[in-house]
Design an enzyme around this catalytic site. Sequence first.
Site, PDB file in Angstrom:
ATOM      1  N   SER A  74       0.792  -1.234   0.000  1.00  0.00           N
ATOM      2  CA  SER A  74       0.000   0.000   0.000  1.00  0.00           C
ATOM      3  C   SER A  74       0.821   1.278   0.000  1.00  0.00           C
ATOM      4  O   SER A  74       0.252   2.368  -0.065  1.00  0.00           O
ATOM      5  CB  SER A  74      -0.948   0.006   1.201  1.00  0.00           C
ATOM      6  OG  SER A  74      -2.025  -0.881   0.990  1.00  0.00           O
ATOM      7  N   LYS A 243       3.920   6.736   4.785  1.00  0.00           N
ATOM      8  CA  LYS A 243       2.954   5.807   4.195  1.00  0.00           C
ATOM      9  C   LYS A 243       3.470   4.392   4.356  1.00  0.00           C
ATOM     10  O   LYS A 243       4.626   4.108   4.066  1.00  0.00           O
ATOM     11  CB  LYS A 243       2.727   6.111   2.711  1.00  0.00           C
ATOM     12  CG  LYS A 243       1.654   5.212   2.087  1.00  0.00           C
ATOM     13  CD  LYS A 243       0.272   5.535   2.634  1.00  0.00           C
ATOM     14  CE  LYS A 243      -0.750   4.445   2.302  1.00  0.00           C
ATOM     15  NZ  LYS A 243      -0.678   3.296   3.245  1.00  0.00           N
ATOM     16  N   THR A 244       2.590   3.524   4.809  1.00  0.00           N
ATOM     17  CA  THR A 244       2.950   2.136   5.075  1.00  0.00           C
ATOM     18  C   THR A 244       2.421   1.210   3.984  1.00  0.00           C
ATOM     19  O   THR A 244       1.561   1.571   3.188  1.00  0.00           O
ATOM     20  CB  THR A 244       2.362   1.681   6.422  1.00  0.00           C
ATOM     21  OG1 THR A 244       0.925   1.763   6.336  1.00  0.00           O
ATOM     22  CG2 THR A 244       2.850   2.535   7.560  1.00  0.00           C
ATOM     23  N   GLY A 245       2.939  -0.005   3.987  1.00  0.00           N
ATOM     24  CA  GLY A 245       2.429  -1.067   3.139  1.00  0.00           C
ATOM     25  C   GLY A 245       2.509  -2.376   3.891  1.00  0.00           C
ATOM     26  O   GLY A 245       3.527  -2.655   4.531  1.00  0.00           O
TER      27      GLY A 245
END
Length: 306
Positions: A74, A243-245
Site C-alpha cells: 500500500s 505511508k505504510t504497506g
Amino acid sequence: MGIQMIKTRCIGRLFLTGILWGISVWAWAQPDASLRQELANRIKNCRAQVGAALVVDGKDTLTLFNEVPYPLMSVYKLHQAMAVGKYLHERGRTSESRIAIGKEDLKPDTYSPLRDKYPDGNVSLSVRELLEYTLQWSDNNACDILFAHTGGTAETDRYIRSLGLKEFAISSTEDEMHRDLDKCYDNWSSPLEMARLLEILFTTDLEMGEFQPLIRQILMTCRTGLNRLPKPLESNGAQIAHKTGTGDKNAAGALIGINDAGMVFLPDGRRYTLVVFVKDSWESMEKTEQLIADVSEIVYRYVTGE
C-alpha cells in the site's frame, strides 16, 4: 575492497542478494562506519530481504540493498495520490469534487474502513475524503475507486515516471493483487526511488494546486504502522509524514512485504527521509515491524547525535 556475495533465504530457496557493504549496496557522501555497522548488525539475523534508503537534509544519501525490487504494497497509494492530484487539477476538479460509490464498489473481502462505515454504498464522497481513507487508513476499496476515476494504474505509473523516476513499476489494483498474490510483486520500487518520490513531494512545486499541500498534510496524520518508523519518534518532538504497506503471506508462508516510507521533521528544523522495505519475511508481523522501528531509532540517533 573486493566483492563479496551473501546468501539469504527467500520463499524456501537460496538466492544471491547482491554486493555486500561498501561498493554498490551503500552510497554516502562521507560514509560513517559506525552507522553502517550498527545497521548491518541489526538486520544480519533477520529472515527476510531488507532494503533501506536515507536522505539527510536533501543531500547525503545512504542505501542498503537498493538493487532488489521490493513489493510496494500500500505504499503505492502515495504514488496514486500524487497522480490523482495532478489528473484532477489539470481537469479543473477540486478536492471537494464528489464521487458516487455503489455497493458494487465495496469489495467484501478486503481491508476497508470505508466499506465498514458504508456497507450498502449509495453514498457520495469527496476526493479529499477518499484520499484520507487511502493515505491515513490504507483503504483498499477507496484506492480502487480512485483508480477507476483517474486513469487507473497506467496513469499513475506514467505520471510518476514523468517526474524522472524509473526504478519502480505500478500495474495492479488492490482487487487484482487480492485475487492473485503474485501480482503484489508487480508493484515494486527500490528504496531510494521511494525516498526520491517523498523528496519531490515535499520540496518541488508539482503544479497540482491544492492537492500537493493536502497530500502532505494527510501523510502527517497517517494512522497505520505506528509501530514502525514512528515508534521511536513518539516522545522526542519529531514529526513524521509517512505511508505504510502491509502484505499477506505468499504461498510459501512468508510475509510478502512490510514497509514504511516517511519524511521526519526534527525540532531544530532539519529533516531526513527514511524508507525501509522488508520483503519475504519469515519473521512474525511483530518482529518485522520491530525491525523497521529499530532501523528508525538507529538512524534518528545517528542524525541527531543522541
